[in-house]
Every structure is written in structure tokens, then in C-alpha cells.
Design a protein around this motif. Sequence first.
Motif, PDB file in Angstrom:
ATOM      1  N   GLU A   1       7.409  10.016  -8.520  1.00  0.00           N
ATOM      2  CA  GLU A   1       6.305  10.085  -8.777  1.00  0.00           C
ATOM      3  C   GLU A   1       5.837   8.832  -9.732  1.00  0.00           C
ATOM      4  O   GLU A   1       4.946   8.591 -10.259  1.00  0.00           O
ATOM      5  CB  GLU A   1       5.464  11.081  -9.390  1.00  0.00           C
ATOM      6  CG  GLU A   1       5.246  12.231  -8.445  1.00  0.00           C
ATOM      7  CD  GLU A   1       4.371  13.473  -8.654  1.00  0.00           C
ATOM      8  OE1 GLU A   1       3.355  13.799  -8.160  1.00  0.00           O
ATOM      9  OE2 GLU A   1       4.665  14.168  -9.835  1.00  0.00           O
ATOM     10  N   THR A   2       6.702   8.172 -10.022  1.00  0.00           N
ATOM     11  CA  THR A   2       6.706   6.986 -10.920  1.00  0.00           C
ATOM     12  C   THR A   2       5.948   5.883 -10.412  1.00  0.00           C
ATOM     13  O   THR A   2       6.215   5.614  -9.112  1.00  0.00           O
ATOM     14  CB  THR A   2       8.090   6.636 -11.203  1.00  0.00           C
ATOM     15  OG1 THR A   2       9.084   7.339 -11.868  1.00  0.00           O
ATOM     16  CG2 THR A   2       7.971   5.298 -12.098  1.00  0.00           C
ATOM     17  N   GLY A   3       5.009   5.418 -10.961  1.00  0.00           N
ATOM     18  CA  GLY A   3       4.118   4.416 -10.248  1.00  0.00           C
ATOM     19  C   GLY A   3       2.826   5.111  -9.612  1.00  0.00           C
ATOM     20  O   GLY A   3       2.056   4.218  -8.966  1.00  0.00           O
ATOM     21  N   MET A   4       2.805   6.282  -9.519  1.00  0.00           N
ATOM     22  CA  MET A   4       1.771   6.700  -8.948  1.00  0.00           C
ATOM     23  C   MET A   4       0.599   6.675  -9.829  1.00  0.00           C
ATOM     24  O   MET A   4       0.378   7.157 -10.982  1.00  0.00           O
ATOM     25  CB  MET A   4       1.738   8.075  -8.197  1.00  0.00           C
ATOM     26  CG  MET A   4       3.155   8.492  -7.566  1.00  0.00           C
ATOM     27  SD  MET A   4       2.797   7.208  -5.919  1.00  0.00           S
ATOM     28  CE  MET A   4       4.277   7.710  -5.118  1.00  0.00           C
ATOM     29  N   GLU A   5      -0.816   6.265  -9.745  1.00  0.00           N
ATOM     30  CA  GLU A   5      -1.750   6.343 -10.555  1.00  0.00           C
ATOM     31  C   GLU A   5      -2.232   7.758 -10.745  1.00  0.00           C
ATOM     32  O   GLU A   5      -2.670   8.208 -11.867  1.00  0.00           O
ATOM     33  CB  GLU A   5      -3.003   5.737  -9.673  1.00  0.00           C
ATOM     34  CG  GLU A   5      -4.341   5.606 -10.616  1.00  0.00           C
ATOM     35  CD  GLU A   5      -5.443   5.029  -9.794  1.00  0.00           C
ATOM     36  OE1 GLU A   5      -6.458   4.786 -10.525  1.00  0.00           O
ATOM     37  OE2 GLU A   5      -5.478   4.261  -8.586  1.00  0.00           O
ATOM     38  N   HIS A   6      -2.350   8.535  -9.630  1.00  0.00           N
ATOM     39  CA  HIS A   6      -2.553  10.076  -9.645  1.00  0.00           C
ATOM     40  C   HIS A   6      -1.547  10.853  -9.376  1.00  0.00           C
ATOM     41  O   HIS A   6      -0.714  10.497  -8.452  1.00  0.00           O
ATOM     42  CB  HIS A   6      -3.635  10.313  -8.914  1.00  0.00           C
ATOM     43  CG  HIS A   6      -4.981   9.728  -8.783  1.00  0.00           C
ATOM     44  ND1 HIS A   6      -5.998   9.760 -10.084  1.00  0.00           N
ATOM     45  CD2 HIS A   6      -5.435   8.629  -8.211  1.00  0.00           C
ATOM     46  CE1 HIS A   6      -6.867   9.054  -9.882  1.00  0.00           C
ATOM     47  NE2 HIS A   6      -6.762   8.085  -8.734  1.00  0.00           N
ATOM     48  N   LYS A   7      -1.212  11.782 -10.203  1.00  0.00           N
ATOM     49  CA  LYS A   7      -0.082  12.740 -10.125  1.00  0.00           C
ATOM     50  C   LYS A   7      -0.244  14.484 -10.037  1.00  0.00           C
ATOM     51  O   LYS A   7       0.196  15.083 -10.803  1.00  0.00           O
ATOM     52  CB  LYS A   7       0.942  12.518 -11.380  1.00  0.00           C
ATOM     53  CG  LYS A   7       1.391  10.885 -11.134  1.00  0.00           C
ATOM     54  CD  LYS A   7       2.382  10.707 -12.290  1.00  0.00           C
ATOM     55  CE  LYS A   7       2.693   9.466 -12.555  1.00  0.00           C
ATOM     56  NZ  LYS A   7       3.471   9.091 -13.559  1.00  0.00           N
ATOM     57  N   PRO A   8      -1.162  14.858  -9.412  1.00  0.00           N
ATOM     58  CA  PRO A   8      -1.459  16.009  -9.328  1.00  0.00           C
ATOM     59  C   PRO A   8      -0.459  16.831  -8.645  1.00  0.00           C
ATOM     60  O   PRO A   8       0.449  16.699  -7.628  1.00  0.00           O
ATOM     61  CB  PRO A   8      -2.788  16.257  -8.372  1.00  0.00           C
ATOM     62  CG  PRO A   8      -2.603  15.244  -7.429  1.00  0.00           C
ATOM     63  CD  PRO A   8      -2.187  14.034  -8.306  1.00  0.00           C
TER      64      PRO A   8
ATOM     65  N   ARG B   1       1.430  -1.244 -13.647  1.00  0.00           N
ATOM     66  CA  ARG B   1       0.729  -1.372 -12.155  1.00  0.00           C
ATOM     67  C   ARG B   1       0.994   0.074 -11.417  1.00  0.00           C
ATOM     68  O   ARG B   1       1.996   0.728 -11.889  1.00  0.00           O
ATOM     69  CB  ARG B   1       1.181  -2.495 -11.447  1.00  0.00           C
ATOM     70  CG  ARG B   1       1.056  -3.785 -12.108  1.00  0.00           C
ATOM     71  CD  ARG B   1      -0.254  -4.391 -11.599  1.00  0.00           C
ATOM     72  NE  ARG B   1      -0.289  -4.265  -9.990  1.00  0.00           N
ATOM     73  CZ  ARG B   1       0.217  -5.329  -9.499  1.00  0.00           C
ATOM     74  NH1 ARG B   1       0.731  -6.536  -9.695  1.00  0.00           N
ATOM     75  NH2 ARG B   1       0.020  -5.366  -8.032  1.00  0.00           N
ATOM     76  N   THR B   2       0.113   0.217 -10.748  1.00  0.00           N
ATOM     77  CA  THR B   2       0.578   1.674  -9.737  1.00  0.00           C
ATOM     78  C   THR B   2       0.257   1.262  -8.171  1.00  0.00           C
ATOM     79  O   THR B   2      -0.333   0.299  -7.877  1.00  0.00           O
ATOM     80  CB  THR B   2      -0.838   2.541 -10.312  1.00  0.00           C
ATOM     81  OG1 THR B   2      -2.031   1.844 -10.044  1.00  0.00           O
ATOM     82  CG2 THR B   2      -0.530   3.161 -11.749  1.00  0.00           C
ATOM     83  N   TYR B   3       0.880   2.090  -7.624  1.00  0.00           N
ATOM     84  CA  TYR B   3       0.638   1.911  -6.043  1.00  0.00           C
ATOM     85  C   TYR B   3      -0.773   2.336  -5.631  1.00  0.00           C
ATOM     86  O   TYR B   3      -1.287   2.838  -6.493  1.00  0.00           O
ATOM     87  CB  TYR B   3       1.716   2.597  -5.348  1.00  0.00           C
ATOM     88  CG  TYR B   3       3.113   2.337  -5.856  1.00  0.00           C
ATOM     89  CD1 TYR B   3       3.498   1.088  -5.327  1.00  0.00           C
ATOM     90  CD2 TYR B   3       3.789   3.230  -6.402  1.00  0.00           C
ATOM     91  CE1 TYR B   3       4.904   0.785  -6.016  1.00  0.00           C
ATOM     92  CE2 TYR B   3       5.118   2.992  -6.804  1.00  0.00           C
ATOM     93  CZ  TYR B   3       5.848   1.491  -6.448  1.00  0.00           C
ATOM     94  OH  TYR B   3       6.881   1.286  -6.831  1.00  0.00           O
ATOM     95  N   THR B   4      -1.033   2.022  -4.271  1.00  0.00           N
ATOM     96  CA  THR B   4      -2.489   2.317  -3.803  1.00  0.00           C
ATOM     97  C   THR B   4      -2.783   3.742  -3.699  1.00  0.00           C
ATOM     98  O   THR B   4      -1.701   4.163  -2.958  1.00  0.00           O
ATOM     99  CB  THR B   4      -2.541   1.508  -2.447  1.00  0.00           C
ATOM    100  OG1 THR B   4      -2.282   0.057  -2.604  1.00  0.00           O
ATOM    101  CG2 THR B   4      -4.082   1.743  -1.864  1.00  0.00           C
TER     102      THR B   4
END
Length: 777
Positions: free
Chosen positions: A314-321, A386-389
Amino acid sequence: MVTFSALVAGLFGLLLLGGGTYLVTLGGSAYYVLAGGGMLITALLLYRRSAQALTVYAAVLFGTLVWALWEVGFDWWQLGPRGGLPVLLGLWLLMPFVRWHLKRAAASPSLASPPALALVVACLLSAGVAGWSMFVDPHDINGRLPEKGGQTAADQRGIPDGDWWQYGRTPLGQRYSPLAQITVDNVSHLKEAWRYQTGDVKRPEDVGETTYQVTPLKVGDTLYLCTPHNWAIALDAATGKEKWKYDPEAGLNPNRQHQTCRGVTYYRDAAATAGAACAERVYLPTSDARLIALDARTGSVCTGFADQGALHLETGMEHKPAGYYYSTSPPVIAGRKIIIGGAVNDNYSTQEQSGVIRAFDVDTGALIWNWDSGNPTETAPLPPGRTYTTNSPNSWSVFSVDEILGLVYIPLGNQVPDQLGMGRSAHVEKYSSSIVALDVETGRDRWVRQTVHHDLWDMDVPAQPVLIDLTRPDGTTVPALVGPTKQGDVYVLDRRTGEPILPVTEIPAPGGAIPEDFTAPTQPVSALSFMPRPLQEKDMWGVTMFDQLACRIQFHQLNYEGRYTPPSLNGTLVYPGNFGVFNWGSVAVDPERQVMFGMPTYLAFTSRLVPRADIPPPGENEKGSEQGLNRNEGAPYGVVMGPFLGPLKIPCQAPPWGYVAGADLNTGEIAYKHRNGTVYDMTALPLPIKLGVPGIGGPIITKGGVAFLAAAVDNFLRAYDLTTGKELWRARLPAGGQATPMTYSLADGRQMVVIVAGGHGSIGTKAGDYVLAYALP
């Protein structure tokens, strides 16, 4: 008895007349109105004890027979619901305790009296048609695959013949073994050699989709596998005895749509000292979004990889539910890179994790490149901050690799929400529901082949692409890719460029999307396709004529204009449905004979969009699922999905629902297609009726000319003649076999076939924790 018979006939008549009248208003068949009227007249005459009741009912039965044959011909499983109850009622009326009490029949109770004789003839004709149709299968294709192919040897990429190193045995994903000890002549002698129970059993607090889908690996003398709760296990290949077990303690989460593991990844470090710690490794994906490196000999964690042995996906994810993202399939390794995607929960939220594909250093876990289909040109490692789309199309299935071409082949899914296409970016529209070839070194895409335009049906590409070198009629050899899809098309492409080897054409597609959305005007179709013909009212089914009538009404109430009818507020019939004609089980390919063997499945689903204001709050114990209400938090609509079932909770569409099939990959010709599986485990009574049942899982092929497949909803592992598709052998499994088998040999040359039997949550097969091996005596 005459009064009772009148009541039964009257009740039948009222139900048929009422339901039939409503069906006619929807544009359906008038038969039920006529039959209902005839039964009501029969009931009235019975009440008056008139022998003419037999004459009228004979006319109803004759009419039913003519109508049934006109609609479906000599298809026994379609004739049964239409004629079963009417014939039984006719036989009842011919019984002496009814017939003798009718006026003008009492003096001549013989069956030769005109009213009785008419009904006798109608019953006999109906029985004769039923009997004849039991020996006719209008759905069967009975042919043969070529027994010699264009290649003299299979490309095994250096893997020993007796081993199974990757999910599809080799990086090519062919599910083909060069072992030939087991043949079409001796496979019937297979016996269970050993069984092992993992101890990882389904728990009451598990999500519904807790499934055992793993294909074990075999390297040297050891099998490596994982379990639904992500335990990694090593077994002795000869005896099935446990060598080690590792529990990553991934925990449970009710928001996970899936609790499963399809496999682990094996790696041997050629640069390491033989026998050194972690010189051989097993990589384990977990349902809490980690990738863990284990010593293949001991099961201990290789702490030199990533963060003390674990890569946090989950590294780099904008949202992490939590519970929304995990990898259910094993990654691939190429060029000392471990390449992995991830499953993103369908239709939960507009703020979920990205579907980015990433390559990490196989030794250290350092990020080398990332390919995000929402931002495909920037493949350099994502910098801090930065985060992925968010919600970009993801790949939850298995990749294939051609290290000679330097390409990894990715089956891509859709952007969630799956049924809502408004607001998608140009990149999403390009890459969604496609097969993409990425450069192993840089992560840049070399080509993309889209299988659905503007996907509104969850028709993600579910299956590992299969790589094979095809020898064409002119003698040239073309490196090919075989890509099975949910909608039934099998794409045969040049894997260097993505261009079709077998033609792909665009055909018009239905319109009529909701005002905020749109549909693609055309959709692609491959020359090799197992797509079903569009459903019609006459294809509706049931145990009796009454639930069949209910299904006919449902059919007309739903929006349906064939494949790709868009989602709607009214409700849409989706066929093929979300399970797909092919799913993660893919197909097996014989690289020498250049043919494929697969299990096409046909189950219709329904979907209905629900405005945000009409969606109730979550229930207290609500668990993740792909069926029922999918909330699509943040979107203007949720969606209710599920299989297209009748009042008795059986499919509304007529069987068969599942086949085994073989096709020639050079010509695109489907050589055979046979019903597969029985209702043995679908009904209260264990009846071995070969109806052709649905399933999920995959096949394998051996050089001995035998294909192995479990997958169907009856609990059997089966062997088939690859040439004809004929079933040669089957073994009863202690639980559902919704996994892909594998085969290997021991040091003494003995060939083994292994299947995991643990059941599947969505299709309700028996849960278990079994690993079973079979061999010749």
C-alpha cells in the motif's frame, strides 16, 4: 378424487392464466394464457363429472407438445419443465379412480373410449418425444482435435520435465506438462496416493468469498502452496508430509471481498551459495497487502528483503481503506525483478487504492519501476510525496513473461465503480479491460489490446495470458499470445505487437446508458469465440412450468438487448455474467499440438443501479461481497448484482451451464464442446445427472494426451481425452475442487497429479483444507 382433480386443474389453470396474461402484456408468449384457459375448462368439466374433460385436456396436452417442440426441439432439459406437470396430470386423469366416476364413461370405463383414448395418445406421444430427446443433445459439438502439431518439442524455459515451478508451470502460463506416464489408456487406473490437511479451515467470521484456489508448485522434492488465510506450507512431494508451515497472521477483515491465495512464487538465486540461507525463496502474497519472502528450505522469513522480509504494497497509495486492496495471485519474476499487481475491491468506493503494477528488486525489495494505467508514461520509481492514481484499472490475476522478448503480459481489469463510466480519463478508456505488454526493464507499455470498450459490465480480463509459438500454414513460426476473456472471446495475438493472428472485428453494440453515461458504439469480437448466442424468452427455465413462467416474466421485466446491454435503474440482464465464460482458471494449451482445452461457463447475472439517496446504511454485521448491494461510496449510484435466478433459486436460463471444449489455435475452429459436470452436489439427492454445471477453476494438459480439471460445482476431479474431450476418469473429492490441478514426477519417475479441495464461497461448494495426490498403482 374427481373433485380433487378439478381443484388441481383449476389451480393450475388460474396460475397459468394469471401469469400468462401478465406475460402477454410484457410481449411474451401467449401459450400460458391458452393452456390456463384449457385447464380451467378441464376443471369445470371435471367438477361436472363430464368425460369431455379428458378430451379437452388431451387438446391442452397436444398443444403443449406442439408448442414445446416448436420452441426448443428435442432438448430434454427444456421439454421437461414444459411438459412434466401437464403429462403427470394427464396420467392422473386416466387413473380408474378418476375416469370411472365421469359421466358417460362409467358405462364404458375402458381406455378405448374416445375421450380417454385421446388423452392416452397425447400422453404416449409426449412420453415418446421425451424418451427420444433423452438421446439427443442439440448443444453438443462432437469433433476431434489434431493429434500432431507444428512443433516437435515444447519450450519449457529450462524447467525440468518433472517439476512445476510457476502458477502455469512455466513463465509462458501454458499449464502443460511434458510428462507422459499417465495416458488415455491407463488414466482410469489412477488411485489416491496421499492426502494432507492444512488445518486452515473456513471460519464463521470469514467473508462469504473465502475460497481455496491455490495451484501448488513443485521444485525438486518439495511442494509449495498457500492457504485461504495465507499460510505458506512446504510438503514432501513423495509422501505429502509437512516440511514447514508459516503463518503471516494476516488477520480477518469483513471488508475484504475475497479471502484466498492462488499461489506462491519460487525463486532460486543463481548468484548465492548453494544451501545458504534464502538462496532459494518462496514469495507469499497476503490479504493484508504484504509480500513476504521466505526461505524455501526452512520457511523462515528472509529479513534482507524489503522491511524485515515484508514488502508493504500500500506504499504510495493516496487512499488506504483497510481490506480494500491485496494480491490474491502470485507475482512473476523476470530479470531479477519481482512484478506484482493487486486486487482492488469492486464497487466499494471512489476512493480506493491504485491498480498500479510494480517491479521490485527480487533480492532487496527496492522499487525499480511502476506502471500506473492512470499515468502510464511515468514509470520511474514514484518519488516521496507523490501517489499513484486512485482507482486506476488493476490486475488481480496472473501475469506471463517472455524473457527473450523482454515483455511481461498483464491482464487488466476496470476502474471501479465497474458499472459507472462517467468521468473516466483518456488513459482509463485506453487501458481498461485489456491485455498490456510491459517492458520488463523499464515498465513502459509496448502495446495494448482492449477486449471491451468503455466497460460497464465488470468484464475485466481475468485470465493469465498463455504464450505459445504457433506454426502457421505457410511454415512460419509466430510468437503468439492466447487471451481468454469473461465474454467468451479468446484472442490469439502476435505477442510482439498485439496484432491479431486470428481476426478481430468490431460489431455494433446496444446503446441506452443512463443520461450521465454513454456506451461504446461497437465492441470487438475474436474469430475464436465461445460467446453464447443472445438469450430469448424460450431459453428461460425452471423445475416446473410455473417457475419457468416466472422466469419468462423476469426476462421481459429486465433490460436486455444482447451482450453489452448497459446498466440501468430498471435492472439489466448481463450475459455472459460476472463469472464470465472464462475466469482466473484460464485455458490450457498444448504447445506441440497447438490446441487449447478449457471450461466455458454460461451463467447470466443481473445488475440494477440504485440512486445514492435510496441506499440504506450498512448493516451491523455486513461483510464484503461481489453479490448483493455494492455501495460505490462517493458515486451517484450503487449497484445490486447477482446471478439470474428463479423463485426456486436455480438459474432462470436453461442448462447446460458448463462445458469442456477444445479448439485449434491455428484455425480458430472449436473441435468439440461437451456438457461437463453433474448435479450430484447441487440437489438434496446425490443424482449423477450430467446436466452441464457451472464451475470456476482451470485445466491442465499432459503430453500423455490427458487433460485434468476439477472446478465444476460437483466435487470431482476428472480426466479427459484431449483429442475428443471424452471423460476418462473421475475421483470423488472431499470438498469443492475450485482450484487448478498440477502434475509432477518423483525421482523414480512416478507421475503424480495434485489438486487442492477446499471449496468456493460464491458458488457454495463444500469447504475443506485438503491437498490430494493421485498416481498409477
